[in-house]
Enzyme design. Structure first.
Site, PDB file in Angstrom:
ATOM      1  N   ASN A 107      15.654 -61.378  33.301  1.00  0.00           N
ATOM      2  CA  ASN A 107      15.807 -59.962  32.928  1.00  0.00           C
ATOM      3  C   ASN A 107      15.573 -59.678  31.445  1.00  0.00           C
ATOM      4  O   ASN A 107      15.273 -58.548  31.086  1.00  0.00           O
ATOM      5  CB  ASN A 107      17.156 -59.412  33.400  1.00  0.00           C
ATOM      6  CG  ASN A 107      18.323 -60.006  32.657  1.00  0.00           C
ATOM      7  OD1 ASN A 107      18.278 -61.170  32.258  1.00  0.00           O
ATOM      8  ND2 ASN A 107      19.363 -59.232  32.452  1.00  0.00           N
ATOM      9  N   GLU A 128      26.556 -67.917  30.032  1.00  0.00           N
ATOM     10  CA  GLU A 128      26.667 -66.459  29.912  1.00  0.00           C
ATOM     11  C   GLU A 128      26.241 -65.876  31.247  1.00  0.00           C
ATOM     12  O   GLU A 128      25.140 -66.150  31.720  1.00  0.00           O
ATOM     13  CB  GLU A 128      25.780 -65.921  28.787  1.00  0.00           C
ATOM     14  CG  GLU A 128      26.250 -66.289  27.402  1.00  0.00           C
ATOM     15  CD  GLU A 128      27.650 -65.797  27.064  1.00  0.00           C
ATOM     16  OE1 GLU A 128      28.098 -64.798  27.669  1.00  0.00           O
ATOM     17  OE2 GLU A 128      28.308 -66.421  26.223  1.00  0.00           O
ATOM     18  N   CYS A 152      22.696 -57.537  32.016  1.00  0.00           N
ATOM     19  CA  CYS A 152      24.057 -58.045  32.212  1.00  0.00           C
ATOM     20  C   CYS A 152      25.074 -57.082  31.616  1.00  0.00           C
ATOM     21  O   CYS A 152      26.210 -57.018  32.051  1.00  0.00           O
ATOM     22  CB  CYS A 152      24.197 -59.426  31.590  1.00  0.00           C
ATOM     23  SG  CYS A 152      23.697 -59.455  29.870  1.00  0.00           S
TER      24      CYS A 152
HETATM   25  P1  NAP Z   1      20.106 -66.983  38.353  1.00  0.00           P
HETATM   26  O1  NAP Z   1      19.597 -66.868  39.729  1.00  0.00           O
HETATM   27  O2  NAP Z   1      21.465 -67.546  38.164  1.00  0.00           O
HETATM   28  O3  NAP Z   1      19.011 -67.846  37.550  1.00  0.00           O
HETATM   29  C1  NAP Z   1      19.106 -68.068  36.176  1.00  0.00           C
HETATM   30  C2  NAP Z   1      18.315 -69.314  35.817  1.00  0.00           C
HETATM   31  O4  NAP Z   1      18.954 -70.455  36.394  1.00  0.00           O
HETATM   32  C3  NAP Z   1      16.885 -69.323  36.348  1.00  0.00           C
HETATM   33  O5  NAP Z   1      16.052 -69.988  35.424  1.00  0.00           O
HETATM   34  C4  NAP Z   1      17.019 -70.132  37.631  1.00  0.00           C
HETATM   35  O6  NAP Z   1      15.809 -70.730  38.039  1.00  0.00           O
HETATM   36  C5  NAP Z   1      18.005 -71.195  37.163  1.00  0.00           C
HETATM   37  N1  NAP Z   1      18.727 -71.892  38.228  1.00  0.00           N
HETATM   38  C6  NAP Z   1      19.100 -71.411  39.440  1.00  0.00           C
HETATM   39  N2  NAP Z   1      19.788 -72.364  40.126  1.00  0.00           N
HETATM   40  C7  NAP Z   1      19.856 -73.447  39.316  1.00  0.00           C
HETATM   41  C8  NAP Z   1      20.440 -74.745  39.450  1.00  0.00           C
HETATM   42  N3  NAP Z   1      21.100 -75.116  40.557  1.00  0.00           N
HETATM   43  N4  NAP Z   1      20.336 -75.617  38.426  1.00  0.00           N
HETATM   44  C9  NAP Z   1      19.693 -75.255  37.292  1.00  0.00           C
HETATM   45  N5  NAP Z   1      19.088 -74.056  37.107  1.00  0.00           N
HETATM   46  C10 NAP Z   1      19.192 -73.150  38.112  1.00  0.00           C
HETATM   47  O7  NAP Z   1      20.105 -65.560  37.612  1.00  0.00           O
HETATM   48  P2  NAP Z   1      18.950 -64.498  37.528  1.00  0.00           P
HETATM   49  O8  NAP Z   1      18.809 -63.828  38.833  1.00  0.00           O
HETATM   50  O9  NAP Z   1      17.745 -65.100  36.896  1.00  0.00           O
HETATM   51  O10 NAP Z   1      19.572 -63.471  36.448  1.00  0.00           O
HETATM   52  C11 NAP Z   1      20.430 -62.439  36.784  1.00  0.00           C
HETATM   53  C12 NAP Z   1      21.870 -62.786  36.397  1.00  0.00           C
HETATM   54  O11 NAP Z   1      21.918 -63.156  35.025  1.00  0.00           O
HETATM   55  C13 NAP Z   1      22.811 -61.601  36.513  1.00  0.00           C
HETATM   56  O12 NAP Z   1      24.020 -62.030  37.080  1.00  0.00           O
HETATM   57  C14 NAP Z   1      23.026 -61.169  35.074  1.00  0.00           C
HETATM   58  O13 NAP Z   1      24.239 -60.488  34.830  1.00  0.00           O
HETATM   59  C15 NAP Z   1      22.986 -62.480  34.380  1.00  0.00           C
HETATM   60  N6  NAP Z   1      22.703 -62.312  32.959  1.00  0.00           N
HETATM   61  C16 NAP Z   1      23.699 -62.551  32.057  1.00  0.00           C
HETATM   62  C17 NAP Z   1      23.463 -62.363  30.689  1.00  0.00           C
HETATM   63  C18 NAP Z   1      24.530 -62.649  29.670  1.00  0.00           C
HETATM   64  O14 NAP Z   1      24.198 -62.878  28.514  1.00  0.00           O
HETATM   65  N7  NAP Z   1      25.785 -62.632  30.035  1.00  0.00           N
HETATM   66  C19 NAP Z   1      22.213 -61.932  30.263  1.00  0.00           C
HETATM   67  C20 NAP Z   1      21.224 -61.696  31.214  1.00  0.00           C
HETATM   68  C21 NAP Z   1      21.467 -61.897  32.556  1.00  0.00           C
HETATM   69  P3  NAP Z   1      14.815 -69.976  39.085  1.00  0.00           P
HETATM   70  O15 NAP Z   1      14.362 -68.747  38.399  1.00  0.00           O
HETATM   71  O16 NAP Z   1      13.747 -70.973  39.282  1.00  0.00           O
HETATM   72  O17 NAP Z   1      15.619 -69.682  40.313  1.00  0.00           O
END
Ligand code: NAP
Length: 497
Positions: free
Chosen positions: A163, A261, A295
Site C-alpha cells: 500500500n 508494524e 494503515c
Molecule cells: P500482508 O499480506 O501481511 O503482506 C505483507 C508482506 O508480508 C508482503 O510482502 C507479503 O508477501 C509478506 N508475507 C506474507 N506472508 C508472509 C510470511 N509467512 N512470511 C514472510 N513474509 C510474508 O499485508 P498486505 O496485504 O501487503 O498489507 C496490508 C496490511 O498492512 C494492512 O493490515 C495494513 O494496515 C498494514 N500496514 C501497516 C502499516 C503500518 O506501518 N502499521 C503500514 C502499511 C500497511 P506477498 O506480497 O508475497 O504475499
C-alpha cells in the site's frame, strides 16, 4: 549479467530481475510472474522474477559477505551514497510516481507525493548518520572513560506491504543501510516495480555489491525462508497482523530482533464544538484517500450525538461526490482497490455488514462502467461499535459513523478495538484535547487533523495490536537498526606509552 533491472523484453514488456550481489539476475528457476495494473487489468506492467529458496539463500549470502566492509565504511561515505540516491530518485519523480499509480492504483498526485517522500527519507538519513552514535557517562572510578557506541546488527530482512510500495521500503531500508547493516528486501508480490525503482537508485548511487539485495517473489517462496534464515539477524515487517504474528514467532524463536508494524481501526472523534467544515474535509481525506488502503486510514467517525445527523449527511454528500476512476486521470480522487480479491473482500464485508443490520447510507457498490478493481466509497451510519464493522480493519473505502454522548464515551469507544495505530480529535476545547491526548490508546495522535498524516522525521508506530512496541522513522530508527556497546576504558596503571 545486465547493467539495469530489465533483463530482456518479452513482446515489448520488460522482464525484471532480482538484484543480488550487485547484479540484476533472473531467478534460478528462470520463472517469472506477471504484474498487472489494478485499474485496467488488461495492462501488463512487467514480468518479475518468481524467486525461490535458493535465490533467497544466495541473497542472504551476498548480504552476509558484504556486511563487514559496509559496517567498516565511514558514516560520511555511507551518507554520501544515500544523498546521491536521493538525487537520482528525485530526478525520476514523475516517472516513478506514475509507475506507482499504475502498479498500486492510488492517484497520480498521491503516487508523486509518495515518491517525493521516499526522496525526503533518503535525504533525512544521509544527515541522521552524522548525528552522535553514543554517549559518555560518569564512572565510579575517576580515571575510567565510560561511553557507549551504537553498532550495526548485520543482515536485516525487510518485508513490506503493497500500500506504500516505495515509502515503506525506504523508511526501513534506508536507516538499515545508514547505520551500517546490509539488507535483503522482499517487497509485496503486488508491487515489485516500485521496489525495483528504489533499489536501482541506491545501486546507481554506488552501494557496494551485496549491501542491498532485492528479491521479488511470493511469501511462501521468499518470505518464509528469509524469516527462518539464521544468518538474518533482524527482521522488519509491515503488513497484516495475522502475518506479523507468524513472523514474530518464527524470527524470535531463533533469536532474531523483530519489528512489526501492522493494521489499524483508526477513529476520528468529532465533538459538537468542532469546525464542521474542516472536520468533514479531514475525515473524508483520512477515510478515502488511497482508496482507504492506509494503515492510518480513518474507518470510524465517532461523533457527538448532537451533530451526528448533520455530520453524517455532510459526509455522505461529500463521499457521493468523490470521483472514482483511472488513477492517472487528473480529475480522479479515488482509484481502484489493489486486486480483484481485495475488491471482492471489501464488497463482501459491506454486504455482511448490511445483512447484520448495519445501515448503508452511501456507495458500497461496484461501478459498472470500470473494468478494474473498483468499489464506490461507502458510508455506514449508526454503526454498532462492537460489530465486525466497528472492530475489524476492512482496508478499503468504507467509513462508519458511531454516535456517542460525550468525550468520555467517545474515547472509550475509540479504545475498544484491538488496534491502536492513529487517532484524531476535532474540537476547539483545549481541555478536552489534552484529556484525549492522555487517554487515547494510539501511537500517533492528531488534534484537528486527519488520522493519516505522518511526517518522515518523527517516530511512527502503534499501540496494542498495531505494533511490536518499537517505532520506525526519524531518530527512533536507530533503536532497531543498531545495538549498544558499553566501553569501560581505563589507562594501564603503569601509564600509557
Ligand atoms: P500482508 O499480506 O501481511 O503482506 C505483507 C508482506 O508480508 C508482503 O510482502 C507479503 O508477501 C509478506 N508475507 C506474507 N506472508 C508472509 C510470511 N509467512 N512470511 C514472510 N513474509 C510474508 O499485508 P498486505 O496485504 O501487503 O498489507 C496490508 C496490511 O498492512 C494492512 O493490515 C495494513 O494496515 C498494514 N500496514 C501497516 C502499516 C503500518 O506501518 N502499521 C503500514 C502499511 C500497511 P506477498 O506480497 O508475497 O504475499
Amino acid at each position: 549479467m545486465t547493467q539495469g533491472p530489465i533483463l530482456e523484453q518479452r513482446d515489448g514488456i520488460g522482464v525484471y530481475g532480482n538484484f543480488i550481489g550487485g547484479e540484476w539476475v533472473a531467478a534460478a528457476s528462470r520463472q517469472t510472474t506477471e504484474n498487472r495494473s489494478p485499474s485496467s487489468p488488461d495492462e501488463l506492467i512487467g514480468h518479475f522474477a518468481a524467486s525461490g529458496a535458493s535465490d533467497t539463500s544466495n541473497a542472504v549470502a551476498a548480504a552476509e559477505a558484504a556486511f563487514a566492509g559496509w559496517a567498516a565504511t565511514s558514516a560520511i561515505a555511507r551518507a554520501n551514497i544515500l544523498y546521491k540516491a536521493s538525487e537520482i530518485l528525485a530526478s525520476r519523480i514523475p516517472e516513478v510516481g506514475r509507475d506507482l499509480s499504475r502498479e498500486e492504483g492510488k492517484t497520480l498526485k498521491e503516487g508523486i507525493g509518495e515518491t517525493t517522500r521516499a526522496v525526503a527519507i533518503l535525504r533525512y538519513f544521509a544527515g541522521e548518520v552524522q548525528q552522535p552514535i553514543g554517549e559518555q557517562y560518569s564512572s565510579a572510578t575517576s580515571s575510567t572513560l565510560l561511553f557507549t557506541l551504537r553498532e550495526p546488527l548485520g543482515v536485516c530482512g525487510i518485508i513490506t506491504p503493497w500500500n506504500f510500495p516505495i515509502a515503506i521500503p525506504a523508511w526501513k531500508i534506508v536507516p538499515a543501510l545508514a547505520f551500517g547493516n546490509t539488507v535483503v528486501f522482499k517487497p509485496a508480490s503486488l508491487t515489485p516495480l516500485c521496489a525495483v525503482h528504489l533499489t536501482q537508485a541506491l545501486a546507481e548511487a554506488g552501494l557496494p555489491p551485496g549491501v542491498l539485495n532485492l528479491l521479488s517473489g511470493s511469501a511462501a517462496e521468499v518470505g518464509d525462508p528469509l524469516v527462518a534464515d539464521d544468518r538474518v539477524v533482524a527482521v522488519s515487517f509491515t503488513g497484516s497482523d495475522v502475518v506479523g504474528a507468524t513472523i514474530k514467532w518464527v524470527a524470535s524463536e531463533r533469536g532474531a530482533k523483530v519489528q512489526l508494524e501492522m493494521g489499524g481501526k483508526n477513529p476520528a472523534i468529532v465533538l459538537a464544538d468542532a469546525d464542521l467544515d474542516h472536520a468533514v474535509a479531514q475525515v473524508i481525506n483520512g477515510a478515502m484517500m488511497s482508496t482507504g488502503q492506509k494503515c492510518t486510514a480513518t474507518s470510524r467517525a465517532i461523533i457527538d450525538r448532537r451533530i451526528a445527523g448533520e455530520m453524517a449527511e455532510r459526509l455522505g454528500a461529500s463521499i457521493a461526490a468523490l470521483k472514482v476512476g483511472d488513477p492517472l486521470a487528473e480529475s480522479t480522487q479515488i482509484g481502484p482497490l489493489i486486486s480483484a480479491e481485495a475488491a471482492e473482500r471489501v464488497s463482501s464485508e459491506i454486504q455482511t455488514a448490511q445483512s447484520a443490520g448495519a445501515t448503508l447510507a452511501v456507495g458500497g457498490d461496484r461501478p459498472g462502467k470500470l473494468s478494474g478493481h473498483f468499489v464506490n466509497p461507502a458510508l455506514f451510519v449508526d454503526v454498532d461499535p462492537d460489530s465486525r464493522l466497528g472492530q475489524d480493519e476492512l482496508f478499503g473505502p468504507v467509513l462508519g459513523v458511531i454516535p456517542v454522548n460525550d468525550i468520555d464515551e467517545a474515547i472509550a469507544v475509540a479504545n475498544s478495538v484491538r488496534y491502536g495505530l492513529s487517532a484524531s480529535l476535532f474540537t476547539r476545547d483545549i481541555g478536552k484535547a489534552l484529556n484525549f491526548i492522555q487517554k487515547i490508546q494510539a501511537g500517533i495522535v492528531h488534534v484537528n487533523s486527519e488520522t493519516a498524516g505522518a511526517e518522515p522525521h518523527v517516530p511512527f508506530g502503534g499501540y496494542k495490536g498495531s505494533s511490536s512496541y518499537s517505532r520506525e522513522q526519524g531518530k527512533a530508527s536507530r533503536e532497531f537498526y543498531t545495538q549498544v556497546k558499553t566501553v569501560y576504558f581505563d589507562p594501564p596503571p603503569s601509564g600509557v606509552s
